[in-house]
Scaffold this motif. Structure first.
Motif, PDB file in Angstrom:
ATOM      1  N   VAL A  64       4.936  28.509  63.245  1.00  0.00           N
ATOM      2  CA  VAL A  64       5.037  28.119  64.654  1.00  0.00           C
ATOM      3  C   VAL A  64       6.383  27.451  64.909  1.00  0.00           C
ATOM      4  O   VAL A  64       7.071  27.755  65.900  1.00  0.00           O
ATOM      5  N   LEU A  65       6.786  26.548  64.025  1.00  0.00           N
ATOM      6  CA  LEU A  65       8.075  25.876  64.187  1.00  0.00           C
ATOM      7  C   LEU A  65       9.228  26.878  64.144  1.00  0.00           C
ATOM      8  O   LEU A  65      10.198  26.766  64.907  1.00  0.00           O
ATOM      9  N   ASP A 117       8.095  17.967  64.351  1.00  0.00           N
ATOM     10  CA  ASP A 117       7.840  19.015  65.347  1.00  0.00           C
ATOM     11  C   ASP A 117       8.631  18.754  66.631  1.00  0.00           C
ATOM     12  O   ASP A 117       8.261  19.231  67.702  1.00  0.00           O
ATOM     13  N   GLU A 118       9.719  18.005  66.512  1.00  0.00           N
ATOM     14  CA  GLU A 118      10.571  17.715  67.666  1.00  0.00           C
ATOM     15  C   GLU A 118      11.867  18.531  67.602  1.00  0.00           C
ATOM     16  O   GLU A 118      12.451  18.702  66.529  1.00  0.00           O
ATOM     17  N   PHE A 119      12.282  18.998  68.762  1.00  0.00           N
ATOM     18  CA  PHE A 119      13.515  19.778  68.870  1.00  0.00           C
ATOM     19  C   PHE A 119      14.400  19.158  69.943  1.00  0.00           C
ATOM     20  O   PHE A 119      13.912  18.497  70.857  1.00  0.00           O
ATOM     21  N   LEU A 120      15.690  19.417  69.826  1.00  0.00           N
ATOM     22  CA  LEU A 120      16.629  18.868  70.791  1.00  0.00           C
ATOM     23  C   LEU A 120      17.680  19.910  71.142  1.00  0.00           C
ATOM     24  O   LEU A 120      18.176  20.627  70.266  1.00  0.00           O
ATOM     25  N   ILE A 121      17.991  20.006  72.420  1.00  0.00           N
ATOM     26  CA  ILE A 121      19.080  20.861  72.884  1.00  0.00           C
ATOM     27  C   ILE A 121      20.119  19.970  73.551  1.00  0.00           C
ATOM     28  O   ILE A 121      19.803  19.192  74.455  1.00  0.00           O
ATOM     29  N   ARG A 152      -3.311  28.215  71.242  1.00  0.00           N
ATOM     30  CA  ARG A 152      -2.423  27.573  72.210  1.00  0.00           C
ATOM     31  C   ARG A 152      -1.259  26.861  71.534  1.00  0.00           C
ATOM     32  O   ARG A 152      -1.441  26.054  70.633  1.00  0.00           O
ATOM     33  N   VAL A 153      -0.078  27.190  71.993  1.00  0.00           N
ATOM     34  CA  VAL A 153       1.140  26.482  71.607  1.00  0.00           C
ATOM     35  C   VAL A 153       1.810  26.029  72.893  1.00  0.00           C
ATOM     36  O   VAL A 153       1.979  26.816  73.823  1.00  0.00           O
ATOM     37  N   SER A 154       2.178  24.760  72.971  1.00  0.00           N
ATOM     38  CA  SER A 154       2.849  24.268  74.174  1.00  0.00           C
ATOM     39  C   SER A 154       3.868  23.207  73.796  1.00  0.00           C
ATOM     40  O   SER A 154       3.781  22.581  72.732  1.00  0.00           O
ATOM     41  N   LEU A 155       4.832  23.026  74.678  1.00  0.00           N
ATOM     42  CA  LEU A 155       5.878  22.029  74.471  1.00  0.00           C
ATOM     43  C   LEU A 155       5.876  21.018  75.602  1.00  0.00           C
ATOM     44  O   LEU A 155       5.739  21.384  76.763  1.00  0.00           O
ATOM     45  N   SER A 156       6.037  19.750  75.245  1.00  0.00           N
ATOM     46  CA  SER A 156       6.351  18.730  76.232  1.00  0.00           C
ATOM     47  C   SER A 156       7.861  18.557  76.196  1.00  0.00           C
ATOM     48  O   SER A 156       8.448  18.370  75.127  1.00  0.00           O
ATOM     49  N   ILE A 157       8.486  18.641  77.374  1.00  0.00           N
ATOM     50  CA  ILE A 157       9.943  18.630  77.445  1.00  0.00           C
ATOM     51  C   ILE A 157      10.426  17.488  78.327  1.00  0.00           C
ATOM     52  O   ILE A 157       9.952  17.318  79.447  1.00  0.00           O
ATOM     53  N   GLY A 158      11.348  16.718  77.790  1.00  0.00           N
ATOM     54  CA  GLY A 158      11.986  15.653  78.559  1.00  0.00           C
ATOM     55  C   GLY A 158      13.461  15.951  78.710  1.00  0.00           C
ATOM     56  O   GLY A 158      14.115  16.370  77.754  1.00  0.00           O
ATOM     57  N   CYS A 173       6.262  19.650  70.085  1.00  0.00           N
ATOM     58  CA  CYS A 173       5.163  20.627  70.054  1.00  0.00           C
ATOM     59  C   CYS A 173       3.837  19.879  70.179  1.00  0.00           C
ATOM     60  O   CYS A 173       3.485  19.068  69.317  1.00  0.00           O
ATOM     61  N   ASP A 174       3.115  20.138  71.266  1.00  0.00           N
ATOM     62  CA  ASP A 174       1.866  19.426  71.531  1.00  0.00           C
ATOM     63  C   ASP A 174       0.811  19.750  70.479  1.00  0.00           C
ATOM     64  O   ASP A 174       0.632  20.908  70.092  1.00  0.00           O
ATOM     65  N   ASN A 175       0.108  18.694  70.035  1.00  0.00           N
ATOM     66  CA  ASN A 175      -1.030  18.842  69.121  1.00  0.00           C
ATOM     67  C   ASN A 175      -0.669  19.659  67.881  1.00  0.00           C
ATOM     68  O   ASN A 175      -1.464  20.462  67.379  1.00  0.00           O
ATOM     69  N   PHE A 176       0.531  19.433  67.355  1.00  0.00           N
ATOM     70  CA  PHE A 176       0.964  20.206  66.190  1.00  0.00           C
ATOM     71  C   PHE A 176       0.099  19.903  64.967  1.00  0.00           C
ATOM     72  O   PHE A 176      -0.189  20.787  64.159  1.00  0.00           O
TER      73      PHE A 176
END
Length: 214
Positions: free
Chosen positions: A117-118, A141-145, A176-182, A99-102
């Motif tokens: 938010v989480l 604030d990190e998630f994994l699938i 603003r809520v945004s995710l960086s995804i790898g 989660c960016d800038n959490f």
């Protein structure tokens, strides 16, 4: 939360008590009324004991805030998921999200809002994935699938769906809520274990985050 502990505890308790009543009847020739009246009490005690077991198992696998699987469960499940993918001629993939800038959200609003938010992100991830996919809170604030696919475009569709729902969440919350995804796809030549797969996904996620800052 599963009912296994409660079912086993109640089954054993009631079976043992019933066996005791039957043996007592054949020895004495009658049934003590108190033995029948304590059935509800024994059932309640067994249910409570089984519930404590079920709760302990549940929280050993789940994150208390988001209700997602935790890191421990993912690490324990990787080999099993890999075996399923092999049998179905599918490939494993990992999406690692941050989660960016959490911290800024926590500082600007409060930690309760940050927790909300989480939780909302977690709900979006659960709704966006299939039941066979494992969605976890990797930490903070990190998630994994961890999932499997047969068509590479399926992963892209999943990422786009998540980003679309996150944008809608931003509109709903008013900030603003945004995710960086790898993303990383398992390849035996490049990845020997889960750690190397996660490392590749983390590098892609960092590149995504860096491109946003630039």
């Amino acid at each position: 939360m599963k009912y296994r502990g409660r079912l086993i505890a109640m089954s054993i308790t009631l079976f043992v008590h019933t066996a005791y009543i039957i043996i007592y009847y054949f020895r004495v020739g009658r049934v003590d009324i108190m033995d029948l009246l304590v059935y509800p009490l024994f059932a309640a005690v067994a249910y409570w004991a089984g519930y404590q077991y079920d709760k302990a198992v549940y929280y050993s696998e789940k994150d208390a805030l988001t209700n997602l699987y935790n890191r421990r469960f993912v690490l324990a499940s990787f080999d099993r998921i890999g075996a399923v993918a092999s049998r179905t001629n599918s490939q494993l993939f990992i999406l690692l999200m941050d989660c960016d800038n959490f911290k800024d959200i926590n500082d600007a609003y409060n930690h309760q809002t940050g927790d909300r938010v989480l939780q909302r992100i977690s709900h979006i991830l659960q709704l966006s994935t299939r039941k066979v996919d494992i969605v976890s809170r990797w930490g903070g604030d990190e998630f994994l699938i961890l999932g499997q696919y047969k068509d590479a475009s399926g992963v892209e569709v999943l990422v786009n769906r998540i980003q679309k729902e996150i944008r809608a969440l931003s509109d709903e919350l008013g900030f603003r809520v945004s995710l960086s995804i790898g993303c990383a796809v398992y390849n035996e030549r490049e990845h020997k274990d889960l750690s190397s797969l996660i490392k590749a996904a983390d590098e892609h996620m960092y590149s995504s985050k860096l491109s946003k800052k630039n």
